[in-house]
Design an enzyme around this catalytic site. Structure first.
Site, mmCIF file in Angstrom:
data_model
loop_
_atom_site.group_PDB
_atom_site.id
_atom_site.type_symbol
_atom_site.label_atom_id
_atom_site.label_comp_id
_atom_site.label_asym_id
_atom_site.label_seq_id
_atom_site.Cartn_x
_atom_site.Cartn_y
_atom_site.Cartn_z
ATOM 1 N N GLY A 71 27.131 21.951 30.097
ATOM 2 C CA GLY A 71 26.031 21.085 29.574
ATOM 3 C C GLY A 71 25.277 22.065 28.709
ATOM 4 N N CYS A 327 17.392 26.585 37.742
ATOM 5 C CA CYS A 327 17.580 27.408 36.807
ATOM 6 C C CYS A 327 16.295 28.168 36.873
ATOM 7 C CB CYS A 327 17.631 26.957 35.352
ATOM 8 S SG CYS A 327 18.645 25.417 35.169
HETATM 9 N N1 PLP Z 1 20.679 19.739 30.984
HETATM 10 C C1 PLP Z 1 20.104 19.111 31.980
HETATM 11 C C2 PLP Z 1 19.380 18.078 31.952
HETATM 12 C C3 PLP Z 1 20.540 19.758 33.050
HETATM 13 O O1 PLP Z 1 20.229 19.457 34.632
HETATM 14 C C4 PLP Z 1 21.337 20.915 33.342
HETATM 15 C C5 PLP Z 1 21.914 21.602 34.384
HETATM 16 O O2 PLP Z 1 20.966 21.849 35.641
HETATM 17 C C6 PLP Z 1 21.970 21.501 31.961
HETATM 18 C C7 PLP Z 1 21.465 20.849 30.807
HETATM 19 C C8 PLP Z 1 22.979 22.655 31.980
HETATM 20 O O3 PLP Z 1 24.157 22.177 32.511
HETATM 21 P P1 PLP Z 1 25.271 23.360 32.756
HETATM 22 O O4 PLP Z 1 24.913 23.786 34.033
HETATM 23 O O5 PLP Z 1 26.378 22.452 32.954
HETATM 24 O O6 PLP Z 1 25.349 24.396 31.760
#
Ligand code: PLP
Length: 396
Positions: A71, A327
């Site tokens: 993502g 995060c």
């Molecule tokens: N966007 C949103 C809304 C998310 O919740 C997350 C991860 O928690 C991400 C982006 C990032 O995704 P990834 O962990 O696959 O890099």
């Protein structure tokens, strides 16, 4: 100790069915999907199947699907690629102040270096943007509107179709971060006028480290990774065949079972919310109580308590939850999403996110409620502010 997992917004377990589909691609069908010989063609065939599975899930064409490393990469690519593709028109981007850090930090860094000019839209107390504010923010040099489909902390689902309509009327490209939404919210990129969409397989019971960027045909997007000619010369790097096959299978299952899973998970969540509100005083439900919320998400602020302390005590009791987004955990900053909804700093500090999944049970919820009632009581007995409120403090 039986461990209970209520953190499905951080990641989901890869389902057994998906794993089984992936396994042959580590050992038997190991060719490089871009090679022209038999081994390469064989792997390529299954990558094409996965591409169609992803496309079908969102009403796109297979040629509009690009596989990425997750993502975060898809979000970065969408922003940086549009800035490159439309630099002749401008560098103004409209987004919201509650996007995931993959969006917010990328945009802030671009803005700091004068490579983008960003308007961050406010949200109301339930986490919704105002369509009027969005319309008023549009300028002649606006090249991109990016609004997340569903928020990762409070689960608020935006009116993506209405936002897509506004973008289309003004001839502006529309990107949505659907990382939390895929498998939980029905998406049709044509009906919703979505031009770019990010997703990540590990959020819908697929493997980690594989994502997708959907790009509508005709949208001018700069390539993100330079190198080999993979993904139609747009995203260099050897394709992660097992991950891609897993992503395709996982999204097919997620969309197939979406209504059934949503109904079940929402029933667990609603029971949990009503019990917490019944059994614990001074709790505040963050986000919306309407059905424009992810079925899996509950987010509470517990007054007089630090979210981190509660998280650690729940962990000792065998329950995994999250304070803020995964995060941001470990950071002492209060959640910017909750602050944006108008929560006071102390309440933002005292928040926890519970995100339920299809494998959770009512027994697990009952155990969690009992533990939560006890832990909240114990922690409050240690809080000078709480004791002061009760008139029992010797110190405050
Ligand atoms: N966007 C949103 C809304 C998310 O919740 C997350 C991860 O928690 C991400 C982006 C990032 O995704 P990834 O962990 O696959 O890099």
């Amino acid at each position: 100790m039986n461990r209970i997992y209520f953190d499905h917004s951080a990641t989901t377990p890869t389902s057994k069915e998906v794993l089984e589909e992936m396994l042959p691609f580590f050992t038997d069908i190991y060719g490089n999907g871009s090679s022209q010989h038999f081994h390469g063609r064989e792997a390529g065939k299954y990558i094409d199947i996965a591409r169609r599975q992803v496309a079908n899930a969102i009403g796109a064409k297979a040629g509009e699907i690009y596989f990425t490393g997750g993502g975060t990469e898809s979000d970065n690519w969408a922003i940086r690629g549009i800035l490159e593709g439309y630099k002749a028109k401008g560098k103004h981007i409209i987004t919201t102040c509650i996007e995931h850090p993959a969006m917010i930090k990328t945009l802030q860094s671009l803005q700091k270096n004068d490579l983008a000019d960003v308007t961050f839209l406010d949200v109301n107390s339930e986490g919704f943007i105002s369509l009027e504010q969005l319309k008023n923010a549009i300028r002649p040099d606006t090249i991109l509107i990016s609004v997340m489909t569903a928020n990762n902390e409070i689960g608020t689902i935006q009116d993506i179709k209405a936002i897509g309509e506004i973008a289309k009327q003004h001839n502006i490209i529309f990107h949505t971060d659907s990382v939390q939404a895929i498998g939980n919210v029905a998406i049709d990129v044509n009906d919703m006028n979505i031009d770019l969409l990010s997703m990540s397989a590990h959020k819908f019971y697929g493997p980690k480290g594989v994502g997708v960027l959907y790009k509508r045909n005709g949208i001018k997007l700069g390539s993100y990774m330079t190198g080999g000619e993979q993904e139609r010369n747009m995203r260099a790097g050897t394709l992660n065949t097992p991950g891609i096959v897993g992503c395709g299978k996982a999204i097919e299952i997620a969309v197939r079972d979406m209504d059934k899973n949503n109904k079940y998970v929402a029933s667990l969540r609603d029971y949990f919310v009503s019990e917490v509100e019944k059994k614990i005083d001074n709790v505040y439900y963050n986000g919306t109580k309407s059905d424009k919320r992810l079925a899996s998400n509950a987010n509470f602020s517990f007054e007089f308590i630090e979210g981190e302390a509660l998280l650690l005590r729940l962990d000792l009791a065998g329950i995994s939850v999250s304070s803020g987004s995964a995060c941001s955990s470990g950071s002492l900053e209060p959640s910017y999403v909750l602050l944006a909804t108008g929560r006071a700093i102390e309440l933002a500090h005292g928040s926890l996110r519970f995100s339920f999944g299809k494998n959770n049970t009512k027994q697990e919820i009952d155990y969690a409620i009992d533990s939560l009632v006890k832990i909240v009581h114990d922690l409050r007995e240690l809080s000078p502010l709480f004791l002061k409120k009760k008139g029992e403090s010797k110190y405050v």
